[in-house]
Write a protein that holds these residues in place. Structure first.
Motif, PDB file in Angstrom:
ATOM      1  N   ARG A  83      15.866  45.243  59.784  1.00 20.24           N
ATOM      2  CA  ARG A  83      16.885  44.459  58.938  1.00 20.24           C
ATOM      3  C   ARG A  83      16.604  44.278  57.509  1.00 20.24           C
ATOM      4  O   ARG A  83      17.362  44.737  56.691  1.00 20.24           O
ATOM      5  N   GLU A  86      17.027  48.095  56.005  1.00 20.50           N
ATOM      6  CA  GLU A  86      18.602  48.206  55.875  1.00 20.50           C
ATOM      7  C   GLU A  86      18.956  47.592  54.594  1.00 20.50           C
ATOM      8  O   GLU A  86      19.773  48.072  54.097  1.00 20.50           O
ATOM      9  N   LYS A 118      27.900  46.223  57.558  1.00 19.11           N
ATOM     10  CA  LYS A 118      26.656  46.077  57.241  1.00 19.11           C
ATOM     11  C   LYS A 118      26.391  45.156  56.387  1.00 19.11           C
ATOM     12  O   LYS A 118      25.546  44.453  56.111  1.00 19.11           O
ATOM     13  N   TYR A 122      25.031  41.582  56.834  1.00 22.85           N
ATOM     14  CA  TYR A 122      23.840  41.157  56.016  1.00 22.85           C
ATOM     15  C   TYR A 122      24.268  40.225  54.901  1.00 22.85           C
ATOM     16  O   TYR A 122      23.263  39.703  54.200  1.00 22.85           O
TER      17      TYR A 122
END
Length: 128
Positions: A83, A86, A118, A122
């Motif tokens: 995580r 990314e 994404k 996030y």
């Protein structure tokens, strides 16, 4: 025979040496990127040049902040590290493309919809 304290000290020393080497690499790469972009900067207007330079510097700072993952006896949270990686990668791509998700997706070799998903997952935002 090496004690656990000796092994711990050796691991810490190796981690510190690795971090120093990584930091030197990041500084060198940042300098190369700025030098490579200097021709482009001369062709742009002064405000645009400063914005572009600020984006490059922010990217270099992000790279310096990124710490390498070191496996300890306690292990590492794989998914948390993925995580973190990314988020850092997406943020760098967005900064490099001045927030253009289409161009950032192209840089990352992702579909725009995957990148957008994404970003939402996030909750990535670019602070200007």
């Amino acid at each position: 025979m090496e004690t656990s304290n000796d092994m711990h000290n050796r691991i810490n020393q190796t981690g510190t040496e690795n971090q120093r080497a990584i930091n030197r690499s990041h500084r060198a790469l940042a300098s190369i990127e700025v030098a490579a972009d200097s021709t482009e900067l001369r062709q742009m207007g002064s405000i645009a040049s400063l914005n572009h330079l600020a984006a490059l510097l922010a990217e270099a700072v992000d790279a310096l902040k990124a710490s390498p993952v070191s496996l300890t006896e306690a292990g590492v949270d794989f998914y948390a590290e993925v995580r973190r990686f990314e988020i850092a990668l997406i943020t760098r791509a967005l900064r490099r493309t001045r927030g253009s998700q289409c161009k950032a997706a192209s840089l990352l070799n992702l579909r725009r919809t995957t990148l957008n998903s994404k970003i939402k997952t996030y909750q990535i935002t670019l602070a200007e």
